[in-house]
Design a protein around this motif. Structure first.
Motif, PDB file in Angstrom:
ATOM      1  N   GLY A 257       0.788  -1.224   0.000  1.00  0.00           N
ATOM      2  CA  GLY A 257       0.000   0.000   0.000  1.00  0.00           C
ATOM      3  C   GLY A 257       0.821   1.274   0.000  1.00  0.00           C
ATOM      4  N   TYR A 258       2.093   1.179  -0.337  1.00  0.00           N
ATOM      5  CA  TYR A 258       2.945   2.378  -0.374  1.00  0.00           C
ATOM      6  C   TYR A 258       2.457   3.347  -1.446  1.00  0.00           C
ATOM      7  CZ  TYR A 258       6.907   5.244  -1.893  1.00  0.00           C
ATOM      8  OH  TYR A 258       7.698   6.286  -2.285  1.00  0.00           O
ATOM      9  N   ARG A 259       2.472   4.632  -1.119  1.00  0.00           N
ATOM     10  CA  ARG A 259       2.153   5.687  -2.085  1.00  0.00           C
ATOM     11  C   ARG A 259       3.235   6.762  -2.013  1.00  0.00           C
ATOM     12  NH1 ARG A 259      -0.538   2.145  -3.273  1.00  0.00           N
ATOM     13  NH2 ARG A 259      -2.780   2.046  -3.734  1.00  0.00           N
ATOM     14  N   SER A 260       3.760   7.153  -3.176  1.00  0.00           N
ATOM     15  CA  SER A 260       4.798   8.191  -3.194  1.00  0.00           C
ATOM     16  C   SER A 260       4.199   9.590  -3.123  1.00  0.00           C
ATOM     17  CB  SER A 260       5.660   8.053  -4.454  1.00  0.00           C
ATOM     18  OG  SER A 260       4.857   8.138  -5.622  1.00  0.00           O
ATOM     19  N   ARG A 261       2.896   9.709  -3.473  1.00  0.00           N
ATOM     20  CA  ARG A 261       2.215  11.006  -3.400  1.00  0.00           C
ATOM     21  C   ARG A 261       0.865  10.827  -2.703  1.00  0.00           C
ATOM     22  NH1 ARG A 261       5.103  10.884  -8.188  1.00  0.00           N
ATOM     23  NH2 ARG A 261       3.582   9.438  -9.042  1.00  0.00           N
TER      24      ARG A 261
END
Length: 284
Positions: free
Chosen positions: A250-254
């Motif tokens: 579930g990583y999000r960069s933004r």
């Protein structure tokens, strides 16, 4: 294979491995306790337990057909809502399983084994078959829900990849089961349990973010803010390992605020599984 294919294969193999291993351990417990009543009981018990396991597999396959039929019947927002529900259900089941594993932290053979011995001693072979069927059906149903929750939100999978990944997961479960039967230590079982917990929590985190994304895309809730920061320069979630990690955990960069709140709530609930029990005495 691209990063999406590797992610799907890893997730499928992990789910099948975990659920198959638990089903094999339960069936092994039933066989071991029924065998204590003698060779004749062992032979009859094996037949009835195997029959029950086949019934459990059949029930799981029936559930899969029902879910596929329901998905084919729905369209548009209805299909998206079904995917949202199944992804949320799979995430909740993964959390529940972690809480259950933390509660026992040892092989749950006592209660189940006692029931198996009672049925074998009384010659109640049908009761043994029912125990086996219920155990296998439960694990199979969870596998179906997990996999459907994972696959329903992806368009890059194909039947051959699913079959190969599932077969690898089942083979790995069989190897683990055989090693325990051959005399693996309790420490080895605990290590497998801890590794399972970590993998389940990571997969549940990824499913939670899928649920949040669906909630936003369906207009149920707004993202609450514009992106709060941008770490694409460090790890971009649109390609490469960043995309793999984004789908897995579930990583999000933004990220906007709502995804962060959803992910934070998930990990807050997950942390309760590792909190000290409430029934401990408070020192004076």
């Amino acid at each position: 294979m691209n990063e999406g294919d590797y992610l799907q294969s890893f997730e499928i193999a992990t789910v099948v491995w975990r659920e198959s291993l638990e089903a094999l351990l339960i069936v092994g417990i039933l066989l071991a306790w029924s065998a204590r009543e003698g060779p004749a009981a062992r032979l009859r018990g094996t037949r009835w337990i195997a029959a029950g396991a086949l019934v459990g597999i059949g029930c799981s396959a029936g559930l899969a057909l029902v879910m596929i039929s329901a998905a084919d019947f729905l369209s548009g927002d209805g299909e998206d809502l079904l995917q949202l529900f199944l992804a949320a259900l799979a995430a909740v089941l993964m959390l529940r399983m972690v809480f259950w594993m933390r509660a026992i932290e040892r092989r749950p053979s006592g209660k189940l084994g006692g029931r198996a011995a009672i049925h074998a001693r009384a010659g109640n072979w049908f009761g043994l078959a029912v125990l086996s069927a219920l155990a296998v059906a439960r694990e199979g149903a969870e596998t179906v829900v997990f996999l459907y929750g994972l696959l329903s939100t992806s368009t890059g999978w194909h039947a051959g990849m699913v079959a190969a990944s599932g077969a690898f997961g089942f083979l790995l479960a069989g190897v683990c089961f055989w090693s325990f039967k051959a005399g693996a230590s309790v420490a080895s079982m605990k290590a497998i349990s801890r590794a399972s917990q970590v993998l389940l929590l990571i997969l549940g985190s990824g499913l939670t973010m899928i649920v949040v994304d669906k909630v936003i895309s369906l207009g149920i809730l707004p993202p609450m803010t514009s992106p709060l920061w941008d770490t694409a320069w460090l790890l971009d979630d649109s390609h490469g390992f960043g995309a793999f990690f984004a789908g897995l955990a579930g990583y999000r960069s933004r990220p906007e605020l709502l995804p962060l709140v959803g992910l934070g709530f998930y990990w807050l609930v997950a942390s309760l599984a590792y909190a000290p029990p409430f029934d401990r005495e408070i020192p004076a």
